[in-house]
Design an enzyme around this catalytic site. Structure first.
Site, short mmCIF file in Angstrom:
data_model
loop_
_atom_site.label_atom_id
_atom_site.label_comp_id
_atom_site.label_asym_id
_atom_site.label_seq_id
_atom_site.Cartn_x
_atom_site.Cartn_y
_atom_site.Cartn_z
N LEU A 100 0.84 -1.21 0.00
CA LEU A 100 0.00 0.00 0.00
C LEU A 100 0.87 1.26 0.00
O LEU A 100 0.73 2.12 -0.86
CB LEU A 100 -0.94 0.00 1.22
N SER A 101 1.79 1.35 0.97
CA SER A 101 2.59 2.58 1.13
C SER A 101 3.44 2.86 -0.10
O SER A 101 3.91 1.94 -0.78
CB SER A 101 3.51 2.47 2.35
N PRO A 111 6.32 6.04 -1.80
CA PRO A 111 7.24 7.11 -1.34
C PRO A 111 6.48 8.38 -0.93
O PRO A 111 6.91 9.09 -0.02
CB PRO A 111 8.12 7.35 -2.57
N TRP A 170 8.33 0.21 1.81
CA TRP A 170 8.15 -0.28 3.18
C TRP A 170 7.29 -1.55 3.18
O TRP A 170 6.52 -1.79 4.10
CB TRP A 170 7.49 0.77 4.09
N ARG A 201 -4.37 -4.22 11.48
CA ARG A 201 -4.35 -3.44 12.72
C ARG A 201 -4.57 -4.35 13.94
O ARG A 201 -3.96 -4.17 14.98
CB ARG A 201 -5.48 -2.41 12.63
N ARG A 238 19.17 -8.35 39.59
CA ARG A 238 20.13 -7.24 39.68
C ARG A 238 20.03 -6.55 41.06
O ARG A 238 18.95 -6.18 41.49
CB ARG A 238 19.82 -6.22 38.57
N GLU A 267 0.20 0.41 9.88
CA GLU A 267 -1.25 0.15 9.83
C GLU A 267 -2.05 1.34 10.34
O GLU A 267 -3.03 1.18 11.05
CB GLU A 267 -1.60 -1.14 10.59
N GLU A 326 -1.47 9.19 14.97
CA GLU A 326 -2.19 10.44 14.75
C GLU A 326 -3.49 10.17 13.99
O GLU A 326 -4.55 10.70 14.33
CB GLU A 326 -1.30 11.42 13.97
#
Lengths: 82, 382
Positions: B127-128, B130, B158, B241, B266, B362, B366
């Site tokens: 889908l994505s 540049p 991507w 998603r 620790r 996905e 924002e």
């Protein structure tokens, strides 16, 4: 409750600010996006126990509650025949 | 949970199979046996090895539709707990498999479904571009009808699993809308360029894929054309998603397990870290958010299994909550580990880098907030 009423209730529930009647073109109101279209199809399939085939996913079948109700009737009768 | 990887990811050292994955318990066993000990080596080498892909096939992981959605979420949580790169490969493969089942014709399913379920063919989601990420409406890749079929031109980037996938689900602009197209990797005009050294999910074999006059038959279009074509994208992203929400939850759980283990061992000033109130506060927040995220993911899965349209918003909420929780707790996990958490091969360093990716993929956080707030606004006007 008729299928038309249930469909109208669903649309009004999502867009309570919109005044919609059974013959009103919801696309003309401008708030239908792909997310709502998906929700609408899922609602119709779940509520009325039908599967909407790809060839029925046409804009004219979803313009109004009347059209969606007719689609449900058609698919339900197909189901009964099958 | 070990703090550093001690074994290389090779076929020679990987142990024998742990049986089929059918639920959370078997997924946990598979991940603990085949993934956790090697995940940092995958991260370093920048790829999930073929041996693990084969073992995942033997365990049935590439057949995500053989189970219900609640179970699918649990399995993807467990895989995400071990390795976000493997989980990412499962995510995109699941998206392609589901979309094929939901929207595909009999002929399309006959060609691809069995091979995808066996893991003989891996799917990836394109889908994505540049110039377009979460802004899916901004894609410029085109699908033009010609000679009774389709011609695709454009560049996707991507693409998770792009280096390895056998079939791409490509979203492209048609004359009337955005359509989904099944494109075999070996189609002339498809060129795959690996993208290495990403911040996170470094082993997920990302790629940039160019499509130059890629000629396909009429059966390449998956799902309806016209106005409802956008639903294919909506539905596919919804499932992605959901998987990312589950995987993010897995990161929170991994942070909790690593941090609790480290804090117990620790010592500082002669006392275990675990006795310090500020450390306890971090751990208690991890426990609480893991439980809350698990409930949100399970609710989204239950609604999917019931066919309820409310699953779409439930999934947005689950992904938003789980991904932000993962980023927050991965940061705290590194903080608890101190310099050890920043060292090469540190699992919590990997969780920290992977978690950031979850807030972007996905649908960026924002965009999620805009969508969630939009629903809230509509509901308050009732």
């Amino acid at each position: 409750m008729s299928s038309k009423t249930q469909i109208l209730d669903f649309i009004r529930g999502r867009y309570p600010q919109a005044e919609i009647d059974e013959s009103q073109d919801i696309f003309a109101l401008g708030f239908v996006n792909s997310l709502f279209a998906m929700e609408l199809v899922m609602f119709v399939e779940k509520t009325f126990g039908v599967t909407i085939p790809n060839e029925e996913l046409r804009i004219d079948n979803f313009r109004t509650a009347d059209a969606m109700s007719a689609l449900v009737s058609r698919l339900s009768s197909d189901l009964a025949v099958a | 949970m070990t703090l550093t990887s001690t074994a290389p990811a090779t076929e020679q050292t990987a142990p024998a199979g742990a049986g089929p994955v059918t639920d959370r318990s078997s997924a946990r066993a598979f991940v603990d046996t085949h993934v956790v000990p090697y995940a940092d080596a995958y991260d370093s080498s920048g790829r999930v090895p073929e041996d693990l892909l084969r073992r995942a096939a033997e365990a049935g992981l590439w057949d995500p539709l053989s189970t219900d959605m609640v179970t699918l979420g649990e399995v993807h949580e467990e895989v995400g707990r071990g390795c976000s790169s493997l989980r990412s490969l499962l995510t995109v493969h699941t998206m392609v498999s589901w979309t094929l089942r939901r929207w595909g014709t009999d002929a399309q399913r006959d060609r691809w479904s069995a091979a995808l379920a066996r893991g003989d063919a891996l799917g990836a989601f394109c889908l994505s571009e540049p110039g377009a990420g979460s802004d899916a409406a901004g894609i410029t890749t085109t699908a033009t009808q010609a000679g009774g079929g389709w011609v695709i031109n454009g560049v996707k980037t991507w693409t998770t699993g792009g280096q390895r996938a056998d079939v791409f689900l490509v979203f492209a602009r048609t004359a009337t809308s955005i359509g989904a197209f099944l494109v075999p990797r070996d189609t002339p005009g498809v060129e795959v360029t690996p993208i290495d050294d990403m911040l996170g999910t470094r082993a997920s074999m990302l790629a940039r894929i160019s499509f130059t006059d890629v000629t396909l038959g009429p059966d390449a279009l998956l799902g309806p054309s016209g106005f409802t074509a956008g639903m294919v994208l909506t539905g596919t992203l919804d499932l992605g998603r959901y998987s990312v929400a589950a995987g993010s939850l897995g990161i929170v759980q991994a942070c909790l397990e690593a941090s609790a283990d480290y804090a117990a061992r620790r010592e500082v000033g002669g006392r275990p870290l675990a006795e310090l109130p500020l450390i306890q506060a971090k751990l208690s927040d991890m426990v609480t958010d893991a439980r809350a995220a698990r409930l949100l993911v399970a609710e989204a899965g239950r609604l999917k299994d019931a066919g309820e349209s409310a699953t779409i918003m439930a999934t947005w909420v689950a992904k938003y909550f789980a991904s932000t929780a993962a980023a927050r707790h991965a940061s705290e996990a590194v903080q608890i580990h101190g310099a050890s958490g920043c060292a090469p091969g540190s699992p919590v360093a990997r969780f920290y880098r992977d978690a950031k990716v979850m807030e972007i993929i996905e649908g960026s956080n924002e965009v999620q907030r805009i969508t969630i707030a939009g629903q809230a606004e509509r509901e308050t006007t009732r």
